[in-house]
Design an enzyme around this catalytic site. Sequence first.
Site, short mmCIF file in Angstrom:
data_model
loop_
_atom_site.label_atom_id
_atom_site.label_comp_id
_atom_site.label_asym_id
_atom_site.label_seq_id
_atom_site.Cartn_x
_atom_site.Cartn_y
_atom_site.Cartn_z
N GLY A 187 0.78 -1.14 -0.14
CA GLY A 187 -0.09 0.10 -0.14
C GLY A 187 1.01 1.48 0.01
N PRO A 188 0.06 2.27 -0.06
CG PRO A 188 -1.31 3.89 -1.05
CD PRO A 188 -1.11 2.49 -0.49
N PRO A 189 2.77 4.75 0.77
CG PRO A 189 4.44 6.23 0.29
CD PRO A 189 3.35 5.58 -0.15
N GLY A 190 2.70 5.76 4.26
CA GLY A 190 1.81 6.24 5.60
C GLY A 190 0.44 5.71 5.62
CB THR A 191 -1.71 3.08 4.11
OG1 THR A 191 -0.58 2.16 3.53
CG2 THR A 191 -2.07 4.07 3.15
N GLY A 192 -0.19 2.81 7.18
CA GLY A 192 0.05 1.97 8.24
C GLY A 192 0.33 0.83 8.47
CE LYS A 193 3.54 0.09 3.17
NZ LYS A 193 2.92 1.58 3.07
CB THR A 194 5.67 0.59 10.33
OG1 THR A 194 6.10 0.88 9.04
CG2 THR A 194 6.64 0.29 11.09
CD GLU A 411 -13.53 6.93 -11.59
OE1 GLU A 411 -13.73 5.69 -11.83
OE2 GLU A 411 -12.77 7.51 -11.94
#
Length: 615
Positions: A187-194, A411
């Site tokens: 996922g994109p940076p800063g999406t809470g992976k860590t 969309e």
Amino acid sequence: MSNPVQLGLLLLTLTAIGVFGYNVYLLEITPPERPYTEFLADLRQGRIKKVHLRGQTLTGEDNSGRPFGTFAPDPPALVPLLVERDVIVTGEAEPTSGAINAFKVLLPLVLILAGWLIFSKKTVAGALGGRRTARFTPVRSERVTFADVAGITEAKEELLEIVEFLKNPEKYSRLGCQIPKGVLLQGPPGTGKTLLAKAIAGEASVAFFSLGGSDFVEMFAGVGASRVRELFAEAKKHPPCLIFIDEIDAIGGRRASGQGTGASDERNQTLNALLVEMDGFDTRDTVILIAATNRPDILDPALLRPGRFDRRITLSLPDVRGRLKILEVHAQKIVTAPAIDLPTVARSIPGFSGAEIANLVNEAALMAARHNKAAVDMDDFEEAKDKIVMGLERKSIAVSEQDRRLTAYHEAGHAIVGYLLKETDPLHKITIIPRGRAMGLTQQLPLDDRLTYSRDYLLNRIAILMGGRAAEALVFNRLTTGASNDILQATDIAARLVCEWGMSADLGPVAYRRGGEFVGGEQSAPHSEMTARRIDRAIRQLIGECADQAADLLHKHNRFLHTFAEVLLLNETMDAEEVDIVYRNYLKERDVERALTENRKPDEDQQDHHTEDMQ
Ligand code: ADP
Ligand code: ZN
């Protein structure tokens, strides 16, 4: 000396000796002392060319080029005098005490010692007689739990099993369960992976070992690989535990084939070591490996094979609801005014990642502190938001209301055409959260891995692609550039329909090349200028028909389109279930309306729309 490690260390040692020598030289050349009074006399007579001040130590050169040194009791008072006599004045802030000089001399010595120790394959700790200290120490402090991770319920549910396993490994191993060894969070940076990885360790109360993929890059050859081995060895000593590798793409990018550069060689070695280690432990070791990346597309396929990172969890940028939950988590840590309206804040920051939201809350608190407020209020959030948005390169975050509306209708157009046409992939998710260069996205999930496509399916795909533009034209009566990628894709499908798959009535099952390029491989028939024109006409006609079909559908169901777009504007994302709800509501309203205005029997009408919608 072929080994780059040895070569590197040799260079390091030589440099250290050089620095050492230079510092000794500097100490040696302190020029002869001259009485301060004598210096003052020289200065007054204009015999001083330049001076250098180091605290109260003054060195310099007189007009005849002779160096001298003296003790200056009051440098600030001296400076105006120096300036007046046109002396070149330089200086440095810190007085050089003996300790600093000693440090300067000792530092290279330490470097030499360290270099020598590594050179002879001993560690400093070992050489000093102590026990060898582990480079990787588990982190147990600042326990993070799932409560700290907001708005990603699905991912949390998927990871619950892993938490259970880490908590009760015996229960699983006794039954011979296959537990995933590796989970890839993408996922994109800063999406809470860590954050999520830490929360798993926190929930299960196990040790957390972490390593950043970029730690490996630009290191001496072989170091990356040995760090991987060390990390696993250390982790195995602390079961059950969790290993987290951030930015795994830094080492797990596709292996370069053939002759690589030094850097890619090093990466290959590290990646190979990682693969070997992953294959070498099994779930009895109760070590779970979690890796994070925002570039899953460049990962080496070997990493994703069964038994490695075979479970993948995607985290995406939060929608309004997600952002509100994340705001709530972080707002708990600060003092907020009673009038704070977090839903409004959440709405005003489309495209913000979890990390940016955390940053926003912190900035807002800083603003409040700067203004000496008792609590953080809406003005602080507003100010903090402006500051963050301006600092971001991603302009997409500051989407105008006009653009949001346009995107929502665009969309919705794709989605509705896809929803109403029969032979097509089911809708999965529709979003107007800007990401990269895309303003929004309509995702369909293929039911199965199709190998062949029917003509209807392909035509429907073109119609869906045309749906975005058709909706814009219908509602705003104007065209924008937002549909350029759709047009590109539609043209590609249409061209292949005609030239490769022989599905056009006019040209028949013959493979053609288009615009000088082979579409269907080497066997394409060479064709005349006339045929080329016929191909172009066939492609244009196909796309035209599909675009008309999309426009008709949207025109006929334009109430559905409006409601759909409104819901999107409100929630930013919609899943298949929500589309169903909106659709059912729309049908109900339409029935009622028709019954009222046309005075027809509602049940008659019911039959009518069943046939027309499902064509
Ligand atoms: P990533 O590893 O995906 O780049 P991080 O986990 O490092 O992102 O996130 C950075 C910070 O952003 C976290 O420490 C946390 O404060 C905040 N954050 C990100 N996602 C969330 C979330 N879903 N809930 C709460 N806070 C979040
Ligand atoms: Zn589009």
